[in-house]
Design a protein around this motif. Structure first.
Motif, PDB file in Angstrom:
ATOM      1  N   PRO A 249      52.327  51.010 122.217  1.00  5.33           N
ATOM      2  CA  PRO A 249      51.681  50.034 121.318  1.00  5.33           C
ATOM      3  C   PRO A 249      50.843  48.996 122.062  1.00  5.33           C
ATOM      4  O   PRO A 249      49.831  48.523 121.517  1.00  5.33           O
ATOM      5  CB  PRO A 249      52.881  49.376 120.615  1.00  5.33           C
ATOM      6  CG  PRO A 249      53.956  50.403 120.647  1.00  5.33           C
ATOM      7  CD  PRO A 249      53.784  51.114 121.958  1.00  5.33           C
ATOM      8  N   TRP A 250      51.231  48.667 123.302  1.00  6.01           N
ATOM      9  CA  TRP A 250      50.498  47.641 124.040  1.00  6.01           C
ATOM     10  C   TRP A 250      49.050  48.027 124.333  1.00  6.01           C
ATOM     11  O   TRP A 250      48.224  47.170 124.680  1.00  6.01           O
ATOM     12  CB  TRP A 250      51.226  47.306 125.347  1.00  6.01           C
ATOM     13  CG  TRP A 250      51.312  48.451 126.333  1.00  6.01           C
ATOM     14  CD1 TRP A 250      52.309  49.354 126.453  1.00  6.01           C
ATOM     15  CD2 TRP A 250      50.339  48.794 127.331  1.00  6.01           C
ATOM     16  NE1 TRP A 250      52.032  50.263 127.459  1.00  6.01           N
ATOM     17  CE2 TRP A 250      50.824  49.921 128.017  1.00  6.01           C
ATOM     18  CE3 TRP A 250      49.107  48.256 127.721  1.00  6.01           C
ATOM     19  CZ2 TRP A 250      50.136  50.527 129.069  1.00  6.01           C
ATOM     20  CZ3 TRP A 250      48.413  48.865 128.765  1.00  6.01           C
ATOM     21  CH2 TRP A 250      48.921  49.985 129.426  1.00  6.01           C
ATOM     22  N   THR A 251      48.721  49.312 124.198  1.00  3.82           N
ATOM     23  CA  THR A 251      47.338  49.739 124.462  1.00  3.82           C
ATOM     24  C   THR A 251      46.414  49.553 123.255  1.00  3.82           C
ATOM     25  O   THR A 251      45.195  49.673 123.388  1.00  3.82           O
ATOM     26  CB  THR A 251      47.282  51.210 124.903  1.00  3.82           C
ATOM     27  OG1 THR A 251      47.829  52.041 123.859  1.00  3.82           O
ATOM     28  CG2 THR A 251      48.081  51.435 126.183  1.00  3.82           C
ATOM     29  N   ILE A 252      46.967  49.262 122.068  1.00  2.00           N
ATOM     30  CA  ILE A 252      46.132  49.130 120.875  1.00  2.00           C
ATOM     31  C   ILE A 252      45.042  48.060 121.048  1.00  2.00           C
ATOM     32  O   ILE A 252      43.885  48.266 120.636  1.00  2.00           O
ATOM     33  CB  ILE A 252      46.998  48.834 119.633  1.00  2.00           C
ATOM     34  CG1 ILE A 252      47.839  50.074 119.276  1.00  2.00           C
ATOM     35  CG2 ILE A 252      46.144  48.405 118.441  1.00  2.00           C
ATOM     36  CD1 ILE A 252      47.038  51.259 118.776  1.00  2.00           C
ATOM     37  N   HIS A 326      38.597  48.376 113.990  1.00  2.00           N
ATOM     38  CA  HIS A 326      39.794  48.193 114.810  1.00  2.00           C
ATOM     39  C   HIS A 326      40.885  47.610 113.917  1.00  2.00           C
ATOM     40  O   HIS A 326      40.630  46.744 113.076  1.00  2.00           O
ATOM     41  CB  HIS A 326      39.486  47.248 115.978  1.00  2.00           C
ATOM     42  CG  HIS A 326      40.579  47.238 117.008  1.00  2.00           C
ATOM     43  ND1 HIS A 326      41.765  46.565 116.823  1.00  2.00           N
ATOM     44  CD2 HIS A 326      40.659  47.807 118.239  1.00  2.00           C
ATOM     45  CE1 HIS A 326      42.532  46.727 117.895  1.00  2.00           C
ATOM     46  NE2 HIS A 326      41.883  47.477 118.769  1.00  2.00           N
ATOM     47  N   PRO A 327      42.134  48.077 114.059  1.00  2.00           N
ATOM     48  CA  PRO A 327      43.188  47.599 113.147  1.00  2.00           C
ATOM     49  C   PRO A 327      43.492  46.104 113.262  1.00  2.00           C
ATOM     50  O   PRO A 327      44.118  45.535 112.360  1.00  2.00           O
ATOM     51  CB  PRO A 327      44.409  48.439 113.562  1.00  2.00           C
ATOM     52  CG  PRO A 327      44.096  48.961 114.919  1.00  2.00           C
ATOM     53  CD  PRO A 327      42.622  49.137 114.972  1.00  2.00           C
ATOM     54  N   VAL A 359      44.064  60.924 118.067  1.00  2.00           N
ATOM     55  CA  VAL A 359      44.532  60.238 119.278  1.00  2.00           C
ATOM     56  C   VAL A 359      43.790  58.925 119.438  1.00  2.00           C
ATOM     57  O   VAL A 359      42.554  58.906 119.529  1.00  2.00           O
ATOM     58  CB  VAL A 359      44.333  61.119 120.527  1.00  2.00           C
ATOM     59  CG1 VAL A 359      44.659  60.326 121.798  1.00  2.00           C
ATOM     60  CG2 VAL A 359      45.227  62.354 120.441  1.00  2.00           C
ATOM     61  N   HIS A 360      44.548  57.860 119.441  1.00  5.04           N
ATOM     62  CA  HIS A 360      44.010  56.526 119.733  1.00  5.04           C
ATOM     63  C   HIS A 360      43.528  56.536 121.180  1.00  5.04           C
ATOM     64  O   HIS A 360      44.218  57.005 122.085  1.00  5.04           O
ATOM     65  CB  HIS A 360      45.112  55.498 119.477  1.00  5.04           C
ATOM     66  CG  HIS A 360      45.286  54.443 120.506  1.00  5.04           C
ATOM     67  ND1 HIS A 360      44.347  53.474 120.761  1.00  5.04           N
ATOM     68  CD2 HIS A 360      46.322  54.193 121.345  1.00  5.04           C
ATOM     69  CE1 HIS A 360      44.810  52.672 121.714  1.00  5.04           C
ATOM     70  NE2 HIS A 360      46.005  53.093 122.083  1.00  5.04           N
TER      71      HIS A 360
END
Length: 977
Positions: A249-252, A326-327, A359-360
């Motif tokens: 998650p830290w890469t979002i 972007h979310p 893939v994000h």
């Protein structure tokens, strides 16, 4: 006449030639081995071998350097023992077998130890002068080199211990720098910004060989990316989300794209009903891979036809035209940081095995992501600092850590998840236990992090005049693997070939202090892509090499060094000095240059005959040496690569201090001696993983005792033997000629085994020869001759001659495996102040000793003997007889060739009975038989006569000679005594 004894006969014990030796039955290895070590050092065996071997073919096993940072473990003992057996055996086969031990002295393992020391003392490493810190690392390594050297020597490992190679020696550091500057000059060195394996705890990039994988529990999230632009308004008129899945998650916050799979089918799904705890509303639309839709919706608690319906297909053309938000766009406090569009891009790496089919993509934090970013020119992000925290000014998350200094998860993942939930973009969340990369030193989790690093381009065309095996590092390496190197076992070739074939460019730089610096300068203000970015000048390189040779690599960090090497060539103020250090694998990969090439005891062509390490070194030292030499030498620096497995406990489990199942070499040596540890190595198939523990070592010690019994018997039986007693093979009985035949066979097997690094095979055939052919057969038969025949009888002379021949071969053949014991056995017969078994070669064994017809005949004899022995054992068990000499069996033989063979030898002596009859008549029903020996039967009969009080045979003539109570043979011996 039944067997009887003559109780009034004289005591003939003093007339029997019983074995005489001072060689003890109990080895006492733990106490005695240090004495032999002192002796070898005193007489200078290693250097004397070099003098004696002048003119021989050199054989060089190049030592893969262990780290100088702790006591030896059982893997070290396995490794060094195998190496020692190889070196010793090739020396004794007629080579000049040189072995220069070495140590890896730079790098993170040692630097980490000093940092631990600083942390305990409350000291800040960064506040210490870098040269002072480096000198402390040097002292630490030097201390451990001394400790490990003594521990290796205690294993019986021979080598140039008084002059090993150390990667921190000034000459070594100058050569490592010179080898690096060859990359600078040949165009393979470049600076790039790309994601690399990064240790936040150690604050440095890591090589693949420094990474190990352990189970780790990660957060996992399903995130909604809102479609804001599409070719078909069906995806924008009603709000539609593309769903991605990630375990990081830290890469979002670093997301720059979403990738879809060109071979995957997708669908548009609408929520038509929802449970209360689902994170979706009725009417929401989600794009998912059809193969994964059910599992995704289950995670989101939206399973079932009453919750979701599939509206339509989503084509690849539809996907390629989409743009998403972007979310974290528009989140309160985000300050517009994520108010950018996110493109949808095709990616061949996307599968429908797991996740959502999308893939994000964060190009700064993954290799697939980075490659996609390069292809579509996505922007890189620089949000993560060297300590694994977000940059301080990053909105919402500034300063939060991904991996904390203690190696545990920081708050970053949870913070990102919470922000996504508040933004309404979190479809589902969970946790997953999976294999995850960790630092092999700190054991802390790693991250992919985009940083400027220095690389060696392994597909760059080299214009260096060394293109015989290819014009790139990769092509030279692959050609070497396939055409220039033999792999033992062959599976090693497949392993390293696959790794080299697919590996990326070599990350050479480390952001550390203890190592050889990247000795290069960059032009201020220039970009890495500019042609004059790097200073390439051979005069500068020569000055650096000269300074390192005289003062070591520390000089790089002295004030004014830049001006010292640049003055008069270029303007020092126009250039910046690179302060990163080289990957320690480049250090060890360069050892061929300053050991094999530069030392007098090196190799004239700079190529080793053998590299030998564990299987993990296909991605470590074997590969770094291969790549480094391919770049600077044009080919692999070795001809053979031998691989051994790992050490496990008796249950086959990996050893671990926490499990309490470790086996320490020093403790084994203290209890059993180093030769028992070496024998454990030789008995095992080292190409596979090895098990070791108390019960296994007990078995090894038992094998050792049986072998020692054989050697002790030979020493006793050979007491007083001299050259006048020696008999020519042509004059010997067939039994002795058969032993010589076996020696000729063994000579070929032993030499081939040692040449092919098959020590298990060597020991097995020698152990079987000692226990089966010698102790259970030849010795058993010839004890009567050795004890009771006259000293000058040809049969006894033949037996002692053969024992002497066997002795010299067994002791030398086994010396590489059991150096301490064979030295003891040698000196028991050849006492000398300055001699040693290790100063001798394997004796030459005449080929004409091979006698296949004789061997075929004696195969018949031995098979028949086994049946007779088994028949007598039955009678011994039921108390009919106490010893085999009380028997006179009748042996029925149906096979004519076998019967003739048995008649041509003294089969009674061979079966150790007082008398024996051979018959070709049909086998009686009462005869003893063995299913594995058809056509043979034994009818038991008691021997007739009296027991000879000297040789214990029961014979009719006992008591009829001059000397009372003896047979004719013994009477003659006593008469001429």
């Amino acid at each position: 006449m039944s067997a009887a004894s003559t109780s009034d006969a004289p005591d003939y014990r003093d007339t029997v030639f019983l074995p005489q030796t001072d060689f003890p039955m109990r080895a006492g290895l733990p106490q005695r081995e240090p004495e032999w070590l002192d002796r070898w050092e005193r007489i200078g065996i290693y250097d004397r071998l070099r003098e004696r071997a002048e003119g021989r073919r050199p054989f060089i096993l190049h030592d893969g350097p262990p780290y100088a940072n702790g006591h030896l473990h059982i893997g070290h003992a396995l490794n060094k023992t195998i190496k020692d057996i190889i070196v010793r055996s090739h020396q004794m086969m007629g080579c000049d077998a040189r072995y220069v031990p070495g140590w890896d002295c730079h790098g993170l393992p040692i630097e980490w130890k000093i940092e631990e020391k600083y942390r305990k003392a409350g000291k800040d490493k960064d506040a210490v002068d870098v040269v002072e810190f480096r000198q402390e690392c040097r002292r630490f390594a030097d201390d451990w080199v001394s400790i490990q050297r003594d521990e290796f020597k205690r294993l019986g490992v021979t080598g140039k211990w008084d002059d090993p190679y150390l990667t921190m020696d000034f000459h070594a550091e100058s050569v490592i720098a010179a080898e690096f500057m060859k990359l600078l000059m040949n165009g393979t060195l470049y600076q790039g910004s790309k994601p690399v394996m990064w240790s936040p705890v150690e604050k440095t990039a890591l090589a693949e060989a420094e990474v190990e994988y352990h189970d780790h529990t990660s957060h996992t999230i399903w995130v909604r990316f809102r479609v804001v632009q599409a070719a078909d308004e069906v995806f924008t008129k009603t709000p539609t989300d593309v769903v991605i899945w990630t375990t990081t998650p830290w890469t979002i916050p670093q997301n720059r794209a979403v990738a879809f799979g060109p071979e995957i089918t997708y669908g548009l799904y609408e929520i038509i009903g929802r449970p209360e705890d689902a994170k979706a509303d009725i009417g929401d639309r989600l794009i998912l891979a059809d193969a994964l839709a059910e599992s995704v919706l289950a995670q989101a608690k939206l399973s079932g036809e009453d919750c979701v319906r599939r509206l339509c297909d989503v084509s690849h053309e539809d996907l390629a035209a989409m743009v998403m938000a972007h979310p974290l766009r528009g989140v309160e406090g985000a300050q517009g940081e994520w108010d950018y569009d996110v493109p949808m891009l095709p990616g061949d790496h996307v599968t429908d095995d797991a996740g959502t089919g999308f893939v994000h993509t964060a190009p700064s934090h993954g290799d697939d992501d980075y490659q996609l970013g390069l292809k579509f020119k996505l922007p890189m992000t620089y949000n993560v600092e060297p300590d694994g925290s977000y940059r301080a000014d990053l909105p919402l998350f500034g300063g939060e850590t991904i991996v904390a200094p203690d190696g545990k998860d920081g708050p970053a993942n949870v913070s990102v998840i919470k922000q996504l939930a508040w933004a309404g973009k979190l479809l589902a969340k969970g946790k997953i236990k999976h294999s995850y990369p960790h630092s092999w030193r700190s054991k802390a989790p790693l991250i992919y992090r985009n940083t400027p690093q220095w690389f060696a381009a392994i597909d760059e065309k080299l214009e260096d005049g060394m293109g015989e095996y290819g014009d790139t590092i990769r092509s030279r390496a692959l050609t070497s693997i396939d055409k220039l190197v033999k792999w033992w076992p062959q599976t090693g070739r497949n392993r390293i070939h696959a790794m080299v074939e697919s590996r990326p460019d070599w990350v050479l730089s480390r952001q550390r202090a203890w190592g050889v610096p990247l000795t290069c300068f960059v032009r201020k203000g220039a970009r890495p892509t500019d042609p004059d970015f790097l200073l390439r000048d051979s005069r500068v390189n020569d000055r650096i090499i000269e300074a390192f040779e005289a003062e070591g690599a520390d000089v790089w960090y002295h004030d004014g060094f830049k001006a010292r090497v640049l003055d008069g060539i270029v303007d020092p103020d126009a250039y910046e000095q690179v302060m990163d250090v080289l990957d320690v694998w480049f250090d060890s990969g360069s050892t061929h240059a300053f050991v094999l090439r530069d030392r007098k005891d090196g190799a004239s062509d700079g190529i080793a005959d053998v590299y030998l390490e564990g299987t993990d070194q296909h991605r470590g030292w074997f590969q770094s040496s291969l790549l480094q030499a391919s770049a600077t030498k044009g080919r692999a620096p070795y001809r053979n690569v031998v691989t051994h497995g790992f050490t496990l406990d008796e249950k086959g489990m990996k050893m671990s201090k926490s499990l309490g199942n470790t086996v320490v070499p020093a403790e084994i040596i203290k209890q059993y001696g180093a030769d028992i540890l070496r024998l454990w190595v030789a008995q095992a198939d080292y190409t596979a993983d090895q098990r070791i523990g108390k019960e296994i070592l007990k078995g090894t010690a038992d094998s050792y005792r049986r072998l020692r019994n054989t050697l002790r018997f030979m020493l006793g039986a050979l007491a007083g033997f001299d050259e006048a007693e020696r008999l020519d093979p042509a004059q010997m009985p067939e039994l002795e000629q058969w032993v010589l035949h076996r020696l000729a066979q063994l000579d070929h097997t032993v030499r081939s085994g040692y040449e092919q690094f098959d020590f298990q095979g060597v020991f097995q055939v020698l152990f079987q020869f000692c226990t089966v052919d010698l102790s259970a057969f030849y010795f058993d038969i010839r004890k009567d001759t050795l004890y009771c025949d006259a000293p000058d009888s040809e049969r006894r002379r033949a037996a002692r001659t053969v024992l002497d021949i066997v002795y010299h071969r067994l002791v030398t053949w086994l010396a590489p495996i059991l150096p301490f014991t064979m030295e003891d056995v040698w000196l028991s017969r050849h006492p000398s102040e300055d001699d040693s078994v290790h100063l001798h070669d394997f004796p030459l064994t005449p080929a004409d000793w091979l006698n296949e017809p004789l061997a075929t005949k004696w195969d018949h004899v031995r098979r028949a003997r086994r049946v007779v022995t088994a028949a007598l054992e039955v009678k011994r068990s039921d108390k009919t007889i106490g010893a085999s000499l009380e028997a006179a069996p009748v042996v029925h033989v149906e096979d004519g060739d076998m019967l003739e063979a048995l008649k041509s030898v003294n089969f009674a002596d061979i079966c150790i009975v007082s008398d024996l009859s051979l018959s070709g008549d049909p086998i009686p029903n009462e005869a003893f038989r063995m299913t594995e020996a058809p056509g043979l039967g034994v009818v038991f009969e008691l021997a007739e006569g009296q027991k000879c009080q000297r040789c214990w045979k029961i014979l009719p003539d006992v008591g009829t000679h001059d000397h009372p109570g003896v047979c004719a043979r013994c009477d003659e011996v006593l008469s001429h005594g």
